[in-house]
Write a protein that holds these residues in place. Structure first.
Motif, mmCIF file in Angstrom:
data_model
loop_
_atom_site.group_PDB
_atom_site.id
_atom_site.type_symbol
_atom_site.label_atom_id
_atom_site.label_comp_id
_atom_site.label_asym_id
_atom_site.label_seq_id
_atom_site.Cartn_x
_atom_site.Cartn_y
_atom_site.Cartn_z
ATOM 1 N N ARG A 129 -7.856 -31.451 -17.182
ATOM 2 C CA ARG A 129 -7.742 -30.966 -18.565
ATOM 3 C C ARG A 129 -9.132 -30.815 -19.197
ATOM 4 N NH1 ARG A 129 -3.343 -30.699 -22.412
ATOM 5 N NH2 ARG A 129 -2.078 -30.783 -20.507
ATOM 6 N N PHE A 130 -10.124 -31.535 -18.634
ATOM 7 C CA PHE A 130 -11.462 -31.553 -19.212
ATOM 8 C C PHE A 130 -12.512 -30.847 -18.343
ATOM 9 C CE2 PHE A 130 -8.946 -35.121 -20.620
ATOM 10 C CZ PHE A 130 -9.041 -35.011 -21.995
ATOM 11 N N LEU A 131 -12.045 -30.118 -17.334
ATOM 12 C CA LEU A 131 -12.981 -29.345 -16.525
ATOM 13 C C LEU A 131 -13.599 -28.233 -17.364
ATOM 14 C CD1 LEU A 131 -10.963 -28.943 -13.192
ATOM 15 C CD2 LEU A 131 -13.071 -30.255 -13.493
ATOM 16 N N PRO A 132 -14.915 -28.038 -17.306
ATOM 17 C CA PRO A 132 -15.545 -26.958 -18.067
ATOM 18 C C PRO A 132 -14.989 -25.580 -17.734
ATOM 19 C CG PRO A 132 -17.213 -28.501 -17.300
ATOM 20 C CD PRO A 132 -15.914 -28.897 -16.643
ATOM 21 N N THR A 133 -14.598 -25.368 -16.474
ATOM 22 C CA THR A 133 -14.023 -24.077 -16.098
ATOM 23 C C THR A 133 -12.699 -23.832 -16.816
ATOM 24 O OG1 THR A 133 -13.115 -25.204 -14.150
ATOM 25 C CG2 THR A 133 -15.092 -23.844 -13.820
ATOM 26 N N ILE A 134 -11.876 -24.866 -16.911
ATOM 27 C CA ILE A 134 -10.569 -24.720 -17.564
ATOM 28 C C ILE A 134 -10.739 -24.539 -19.071
ATOM 29 C CG2 ILE A 134 -8.332 -25.813 -17.988
ATOM 30 C CD1 ILE A 134 -8.874 -24.895 -15.060
ATOM 31 N N GLU A 135 -11.621 -25.318 -19.662
ATOM 32 C CA GLU A 135 -11.857 -25.203 -21.108
ATOM 33 C C GLU A 135 -12.387 -23.815 -21.458
ATOM 34 O OE1 GLU A 135 -12.833 -29.853 -22.276
ATOM 35 O OE2 GLU A 135 -14.488 -28.548 -21.677
ATOM 36 N N LYS A 136 -13.322 -23.306 -20.660
ATOM 37 C CA LYS A 136 -13.892 -21.982 -20.923
ATOM 38 C C LYS A 136 -12.868 -20.878 -20.665
ATOM 39 C CE LYS A 136 -17.255 -19.202 -22.036
ATOM 40 N NZ LYS A 136 -17.777 -19.175 -23.426
ATOM 41 N N CYS A 137 -12.082 -21.035 -19.613
ATOM 42 C CA CYS A 137 -11.052 -20.049 -19.298
ATOM 43 C C CYS A 137 -10.042 -19.941 -20.436
ATOM 44 C CB CYS A 137 -10.354 -20.422 -17.999
ATOM 45 S SG CYS A 137 -9.117 -19.220 -17.466
ATOM 46 N N LYS A 138 -9.626 -21.071 -20.977
ATOM 47 C CA LYS A 138 -8.688 -21.066 -22.100
ATOM 48 C C LYS A 138 -9.282 -20.330 -23.301
ATOM 49 C CE LYS A 138 -5.630 -24.146 -24.676
ATOM 50 N NZ LYS A 138 -5.184 -25.546 -24.881
ATOM 51 N N GLU A 139 -10.556 -20.572 -23.530
ATOM 52 C CA GLU A 139 -11.252 -19.898 -24.631
ATOM 53 C C GLU A 139 -11.288 -18.384 -24.415
ATOM 54 O OE1 GLU A 139 -15.881 -19.484 -26.032
ATOM 55 O OE2 GLU A 139 -15.205 -21.469 -25.377
ATOM 56 N N LEU A 140 -11.616 -17.961 -23.196
ATOM 57 C CA LEU A 140 -11.689 -16.526 -22.889
ATOM 58 C C LEU A 140 -10.339 -15.841 -23.030
ATOM 59 C CD1 LEU A 140 -14.034 -16.743 -19.763
ATOM 60 C CD2 LEU A 140 -14.654 -15.861 -22.026
ATOM 61 N N ILE A 141 -9.272 -16.529 -22.600
ATOM 62 C CA ILE A 141 -7.921 -15.977 -22.746
ATOM 63 C C ILE A 141 -7.587 -15.780 -24.221
ATOM 64 C CG2 ILE A 141 -5.465 -16.461 -22.440
ATOM 65 C CD1 ILE A 141 -6.242 -17.945 -19.841
ATOM 66 N N SER A 142 -7.892 -16.796 -25.044
ATOM 67 C CA SER A 142 -7.578 -16.726 -26.474
ATOM 68 C C SER A 142 -8.379 -15.640 -27.181
ATOM 69 C CB SER A 142 -7.825 -18.080 -27.146
ATOM 70 O OG SER A 142 -9.211 -18.385 -27.163
ATOM 71 N N GLN A 143 -9.557 -15.303 -26.631
ATOM 72 C CA GLN A 143 -10.391 -14.251 -27.206
ATOM 73 C C GLN A 143 -9.944 -12.853 -26.774
ATOM 74 O OE1 GLN A 143 -14.297 -15.379 -25.855
ATOM 75 N NE2 GLN A 143 -14.586 -16.895 -27.495
ATOM 76 N N GLY A 144 -8.975 -12.788 -25.868
ATOM 77 C CA GLY A 144 -8.470 -11.505 -25.412
ATOM 78 C C GLY A 144 -9.374 -10.789 -24.431
ATOM 79 N N VAL A 145 -10.229 -11.547 -23.753
ATOM 80 C CA VAL A 145 -11.201 -10.946 -22.826
ATOM 81 C C VAL A 145 -10.514 -10.203 -21.681
ATOM 82 C CG1 VAL A 145 -13.017 -11.514 -21.143
ATOM 83 C CG2 VAL A 145 -13.041 -12.565 -23.408
ATOM 84 N N ILE A 146 -9.327 -10.674 -21.262
ATOM 85 C CA ILE A 146 -8.620 -9.999 -20.162
ATOM 86 C C ILE A 146 -7.316 -9.354 -20.651
ATOM 87 C CG2 ILE A 146 -9.626 -11.411 -18.326
ATOM 88 C CD1 ILE A 146 -6.998 -13.051 -18.313
ATOM 89 N N GLY A 147 -7.238 -9.129 -21.941
ATOM 90 C CA GLY A 147 -6.036 -8.513 -22.501
ATOM 91 C C GLY A 147 -4.886 -9.505 -22.593
ATOM 92 N N GLU A 148 -3.677 -8.995 -22.462
ATOM 93 C CA GLU A 148 -2.496 -9.868 -22.497
ATOM 94 C C GLU A 148 -2.325 -10.549 -21.146
ATOM 95 O OE1 GLU A 148 1.162 -8.369 -24.235
ATOM 96 O OE2 GLU A 148 0.039 -6.654 -25.031
ATOM 97 N N LEU A 149 -1.980 -11.826 -21.194
ATOM 98 C CA LEU A 149 -1.820 -12.624 -19.974
ATOM 99 C C LEU A 149 -0.615 -12.150 -19.170
ATOM 100 C CD1 LEU A 149 -3.320 -15.052 -18.754
ATOM 101 C CD2 LEU A 149 -1.689 -16.544 -19.917
#
Length: 331
Positions: A129-149
């Protein structure tokens, strides 16, 4: 008077995995003051000497009774978790408990209630839950970087025959096979990034490679996630390879994120480009996990990885087991 920030934390259970955790956190002297407890006094003393501990105990009970200890981190077999939490709660100690929270839903709910009734913090040590990759990935998803999931896919392939020994091989003690023990990490990735599944369909790998293991050594899970997102998990401890393979791939309508969860970068793919995104160095997430435990105690709040959060992960694991037995999707 300044607020106390350093937590007197007793590491309970001085087995091999404790070394892995302590190699990450032993220098966090501004966050935790370490103590050690084992049913083997020599082990506790050795760990205390090796990792700069402030004290050691020859029993879990002795540690729980010591007024210097504020919290206990249980690195113990799954079947002891309820007993461990009852001991800590009886003596007013906050609890950091290795994943999974328990073996069954009812056992896990009793663990949560025990901590709640004693007014002590309960956090499950889900370091992913505290991996930097997971935290950053969640942020990128919420920013819409890859569109709709669209799809969340996680994969682990390794050969666990040498490390899966003792209680980990026993169905009654562990609650299952490799999925409840190691694959629960992959479940937490999926739940963190896309939510709790509405249903799952699973199939165990056959024939079994780790023959001493009473539970499964590999499983494939398809999940129906919220908002029509598909989840895919392949977790195998019975893949005969020299080096384990870990990969997470998140697909959206305009791009894809791919990464090793224990890596220090995420790759963003689009139909016309490829870009690297660097993340923090805590590649196991343990330092962030321990910092969160300290913070929730100091600020008297629920931890991010609370008992109810950990219960979500366990529910997915158990539904997958039920699906594999029935051969049908399970809500």
């Amino acid at each position: 008077m300044a607020k106390q920030t350093r937590i007197p934390l007793c590491i309970v259970g001085c087995g091999e995995y404790a070394k892995t955790v302590l190699d990450d956190i032993h220098d966090m002297t501004n966050v935790v003051e370490l103590y050690f407890a084992s049913r083997d006094l020599y082990k506790a003393e050795t760990y205390s000497d090796d990792y700069g501990g402030s004290g050691h105990f020859g029993s879990y009970e002795e540690a729980a009774l010591d007024t210097r200890i504020q919290a206990m981190y249980f690195l113990t077999p799954h079947d002891l978790h309820l007993e461990n939490v009852k001991l800590a709660a009886l003596h007013g100690k906050h609890v950091l408990l290795e994943k999974p929270i328990g073996r069954t839903i009812s056992e896990s709910k009793e663990i949560i209630k025990t901590a709640c009734d004693a007014n002590v913090k309960l956090m499950v040590a889900e370091n992913y839950r505290f991996l930097p990759t997971i935290e950053k990935c969640k942020e990128l998803i919420s920013q819409g970087v890859i569109g709709e999931l669209r799809v969340v896919r996680t994969e682990h392939e390794g050969y666990d025959a040498d490390s899966v020994t003792g209680w980990r091989t026993e169905l009654a003690r562990s609650g299952g096979g490799r999925f409840i023990d190691g694959g629960v990490h992959n479940v937490d990735i999926m739940v963190t990034l896309a939510g709790v599944p509405e249903s799952v369909y699973a199939q165990v790998e056959s024939p079994k490679v780790i023959t001493d293991l009473e539970g499964e050594d590999g499983i494939m899970v398809m999940a129906k996630l919220p908002n029509h997102v598909t989840g895919l998990i392949h977790y195998s401890g019975g893949t005969p390879v020299n080096n384990p393979y870990n990969w997470v791939q998140i697909t959206g309508t305009t791009g894809t994120l791919g990464f090793d969860p224990h890596g220090d970068e995420i790759t963003l793919y689009t139909p016309t480009s490829k870009a690297k995104i660097q993340v923090g160095p805590d590649i196991r997430g343990v330092r962030g996990m321990v910092k969160e435990f300290q913070n929730c105690i100091i600020n008297d709040r629920e931890p991010i990885m609370s008992g109810p959060e950990a219960l979500k992960d366990l529910a997915v694991v158990l539904a997958a087991y039920q699906s594999a037995q029935q051969g049908t999707p399970v809500p």
